[in-house]
Design a protein around this motif. Sequence first.
Motif, mmCIF file in Angstrom:
data_model
loop_
_atom_site.group_PDB
_atom_site.id
_atom_site.type_symbol
_atom_site.label_atom_id
_atom_site.label_comp_id
_atom_site.label_asym_id
_atom_site.label_seq_id
_atom_site.Cartn_x
_atom_site.Cartn_y
_atom_site.Cartn_z
ATOM 1 N N UNK A 8 -10.017 -8.747 -2.562
ATOM 2 C CA UNK A 8 -8.900 -8.076 -3.101
ATOM 3 C C UNK A 8 -8.411 -7.341 -1.803
ATOM 4 N N UNK A 9 -6.742 -7.600 -1.577
ATOM 5 C CA UNK A 9 -6.148 -7.127 -0.478
ATOM 6 C C UNK A 9 -5.133 -6.277 -1.201
ATOM 7 N N UNK A 10 -4.914 -4.865 -0.736
ATOM 8 C CA UNK A 10 -3.933 -4.160 -1.132
ATOM 9 C C UNK A 10 -3.275 -3.611 -0.014
ATOM 10 N N UNK A 11 -1.839 -3.123 -0.117
ATOM 11 C CA UNK A 11 -1.015 -2.607 0.777
ATOM 12 C C UNK A 11 -0.149 -1.481 0.284
ATOM 13 N N UNK A 12 0.333 -0.810 1.401
ATOM 14 C CA UNK A 12 1.374 0.035 1.087
ATOM 15 C C UNK A 12 2.598 -0.883 1.488
ATOM 16 N N UNK A 13 3.701 -0.222 1.055
ATOM 17 C CA UNK A 13 5.039 -1.070 1.545
ATOM 18 C C UNK A 13 5.732 -0.466 2.883
ATOM 19 N N UNK A 14 6.395 0.663 2.623
ATOM 20 C CA UNK A 14 6.976 1.063 3.931
ATOM 21 C C UNK A 14 6.304 1.550 4.894
ATOM 22 N N UNK A 15 6.892 0.970 6.069
ATOM 23 C CA UNK A 15 5.835 1.133 7.217
ATOM 24 C C UNK A 15 4.618 0.357 7.327
ATOM 25 N N UNK A 16 4.496 -0.505 6.470
ATOM 26 C CA UNK A 16 3.470 -1.798 6.580
ATOM 27 C C UNK A 16 4.186 -3.040 6.462
ATOM 28 N N UNK A 17 5.002 -3.282 5.345
ATOM 29 C CA UNK A 17 5.762 -4.446 5.138
ATOM 30 C C UNK A 17 6.954 -4.407 5.531
ATOM 31 N N UNK A 18 7.257 -3.152 5.875
ATOM 32 C CA UNK A 18 8.663 -2.961 6.343
ATOM 33 C C UNK A 18 8.438 -2.187 7.656
ATOM 34 N N UNK A 19 9.600 -2.078 8.360
ATOM 35 C CA UNK A 19 9.480 -1.172 9.565
ATOM 36 C C UNK A 19 9.532 0.360 9.239
ATOM 37 N N UNK A 20 9.598 0.661 8.052
ATOM 38 C CA UNK A 20 9.964 2.064 7.569
ATOM 39 C C UNK A 20 11.436 2.603 7.405
ATOM 40 N N UNK A 21 12.177 1.724 7.740
ATOM 41 C CA UNK A 21 13.636 1.976 7.716
ATOM 42 C C UNK A 21 14.051 1.436 6.372
ATOM 43 N N UNK A 22 15.241 2.172 5.905
ATOM 44 C CA UNK A 22 16.107 1.999 4.708
ATOM 45 C C UNK A 22 17.296 2.226 5.088
ATOM 46 N N UNK A 23 18.308 1.167 4.549
ATOM 47 C CA UNK A 23 19.734 1.229 4.673
ATOM 48 C C UNK A 23 20.149 1.787 3.205
ATOM 49 N N UNK A 24 20.820 2.968 3.213
ATOM 50 C CA UNK A 24 21.423 3.287 2.058
ATOM 51 C C UNK A 24 23.136 3.151 2.187
#
Length: 161
Positions: A8-24
Motif C-alpha cells: 500500500x502506498x500513501x501520499x500527502x498532496x500539497x508539496x508532494x503531488x503538487x509543488x505546494x503552490x495554490x492559485x486563488x
Amino acid sequence: MQLNSIKLVLTDCDGVLTDGGVYYGESGEAWKKFNIRDGMGVERLRKLRGIPTGIISGEVSASLVKRAEKLQISELHLGIKDKERVLAEMLKKYDLQASQIAYIGDDVNDLVVLPFVGVFFCPADAVEQVKKVATMVLNTKGGEGCFREMAELILQAQGIN
C-alpha cells in the motif's frame, strides 16, 4: 529498506503531488498543478503489482478530488488533521503490517505517520525536519515527479522494470 514487501502506498498532496503552490481567485482555490508522471506512477503500481494508492491531505480541495477520480484512487481522505488515525484504520482495513506501507510526505505534519509505515519517503525539497528522519530523500521535488520516482523504486524492488 524493505521495498519488496510494500502493498500500500500513501501520499500527502500539497508539496508532494503538487509543488505546494495554490492559485486563488475570488471564489477561493482555483488551481493546483499536478504532474502527469506521478499519475503514471499510480497507474503502474496498481496495474503491474496490484498496489493501491491513497491520499491523505489536511486540505479539502475540489481539484484533488478530480485528480483522484481520474487516477482511480479510492482511498481519498480530505480535511484530515489526525493522519495517524487514518493510518491505523488502513492497517486494519487492508490487514497489513506497518512494514508493508510506504508513505511520502514533505512537511512536519506528515511525521505523525512514522510509527505506522515501513518506509517514509520525502521529496528533494521537503523541510529539513522531514529530510532528517526520512527513510529516503528522493532526487525530485514535490510536483515534479517525486511520486513517480518513489513508485519506480518500489516496482524495481519488486522485480518490475
